[in-house]
Design a protein around this motif. Structure first.
Motif, mmCIF file in Angstrom:
data_model
loop_
_atom_site.group_PDB
_atom_site.id
_atom_site.type_symbol
_atom_site.label_atom_id
_atom_site.label_comp_id
_atom_site.label_asym_id
_atom_site.label_seq_id
_atom_site.Cartn_x
_atom_site.Cartn_y
_atom_site.Cartn_z
ATOM 1 N N VAL A 66 0.868 -1.189 0.000
ATOM 2 C CA VAL A 66 0.000 0.000 0.000
ATOM 3 C C VAL A 66 0.897 1.229 0.000
ATOM 4 O O VAL A 66 1.814 1.330 0.812
ATOM 5 N N ARG A 67 0.643 2.148 -0.931
ATOM 6 C CA ARG A 67 1.370 3.424 -0.930
ATOM 7 C C ARG A 67 0.393 4.501 -0.487
ATOM 8 O O ARG A 67 -0.711 4.603 -1.050
ATOM 9 N N THR A 68 0.780 5.279 0.538
ATOM 10 C CA THR A 68 -0.148 6.280 1.065
ATOM 11 C C THR A 68 0.363 7.699 0.837
ATOM 12 O O THR A 68 1.568 7.929 0.689
ATOM 13 N N ALA A 69 -0.576 8.652 0.840
ATOM 14 C CA ALA A 69 -0.236 10.072 0.735
ATOM 15 C C ALA A 69 0.055 10.589 2.143
ATOM 16 O O ALA A 69 -0.115 9.872 3.128
ATOM 17 N N TRP A 96 -4.736 6.003 0.890
ATOM 18 C CA TRP A 96 -3.910 5.225 -0.038
ATOM 19 C C TRP A 96 -3.935 5.816 -1.445
ATOM 20 O O TRP A 96 -4.935 6.385 -1.879
ATOM 21 N N GLN A 97 -2.820 5.699 -2.131
ATOM 22 C CA GLN A 97 -2.703 6.160 -3.515
ATOM 23 C C GLN A 97 -2.605 4.983 -4.487
ATOM 24 O O GLN A 97 -3.096 5.048 -5.604
ATOM 25 N N GLU A 109 -4.269 1.676 -9.533
ATOM 26 C CA GLU A 109 -3.354 2.780 -9.849
ATOM 27 C C GLU A 109 -3.707 4.101 -9.200
ATOM 28 O O GLU A 109 -2.861 4.995 -9.116
ATOM 29 N N SER A 110 -4.959 4.254 -8.782
ATOM 30 C CA SER A 110 -5.413 5.539 -8.248
ATOM 31 C C SER A 110 -6.656 5.316 -7.399
ATOM 32 O O SER A 110 -7.425 4.384 -7.665
ATOM 33 N N PRO A 111 -6.875 6.173 -6.375
ATOM 34 C CA PRO A 111 -8.149 6.064 -5.654
ATOM 35 C C PRO A 111 -9.329 6.552 -6.506
ATOM 36 O O PRO A 111 -10.472 6.251 -6.203
ATOM 37 N N SER A 113 7.054 1.983 -9.741
ATOM 38 C CA SER A 113 7.956 1.586 -8.659
ATOM 39 C C SER A 113 7.272 0.596 -7.714
ATOM 40 O O SER A 113 7.922 -0.272 -7.138
ATOM 41 N N ALA A 114 5.944 0.693 -7.577
ATOM 42 C CA ALA A 114 5.217 -0.285 -6.755
ATOM 43 C C ALA A 114 5.304 -1.670 -7.401
ATOM 44 O O ALA A 114 5.536 -2.677 -6.720
#
Ligand SMILES: [Zn+2]
Length: 183
Positions: A61-64, A69-70, A109-111, A130-131
């Motif tokens: 999970v990538r977060t802002a 999450w982003q 890829e995006s919320p 990169s994810a």
């Protein structure tokens, strides 16, 4: 349970995965909404924020900065391969097959429901790539995995079944013959 069989004439490996037939379908001939007319959030979409429980637990999970999450990487619920399948190779006469061991990931890829890769900011596309790279590095440590292939199907005619922007990555226990030949 999926399995992978080799076509004895072409040496091509073919994934046999009947689970795939059960996946949901956003697109029908009657209702096809252009991207710019779609809402940013759809209550029934498994990839929209708030519906995280509709997907299996994420592997990344990538977060802002605000904690939202982003990007999320989750197992494909209707995967062509499964980590629960055996990683055995069987040879019977000239026939070869292997259990469908592997991973089939989905990267959201995006919320936002109503965007596409082409509309994302360069940093967002870089974050997606990169994810995928980080997840691939993690999976490459599994010695049963022989080949990792990220891909994206855009739109219904490419075979995608959900509108929400996403790409996929399969991690296979074999090297596809067209790649083996080039190598
Ligand atoms: Zn959505």
């Amino acid at each position: 349970m999926p399995e992978i069989r080799q076509n004895i004439a072409t040496k091509e490996w073919v994934i046999i995965a009947t689970e795939r037939a059960k996946r949901p379908e956003d697109f029908t001939a009657e209702q096809r909404t252009p991207t710019h007319l779609r809402p940013p959030h759809v209550a029934t979409c498994p990839f929209c924020p708030g519906n995280e429980a509709m997907t299996p637990p994420p592997s990344l999970v990538r977060t802002a900065a605000d904690g939202s999450w982003q990007q999320r990487i989750v197992p494909n619920k209707f995967g062509a391969l499964s980590p629960a399948a055996p990683a055995v190779r069987l040879e019977e006469g000239v026939a070869r097959m292997t259990g469908g061991y592997g991973f089939h990931d989905v990267l959201i890829e995006s919320p936002l429901h109503n965007t596409t890769t082409a509309l994302l900011a360069p940093e967002e596309v870089a974050a997606t790539l990169s994810a995928l790279r980080d997840r691939a590095r993690e999976l490459a440590r599994d010695e049963r995995i022989a080949q990792i292939i990220p891909f994206k199907n855009h739109g219904e005619s490419a075979g995608t079944s959900l509108e929400h922007p996403h790409c996929q990555m399969v991690s296979l226990p074999i090297v596809p013959s067209h790649i083996r030949q080039r190598l």
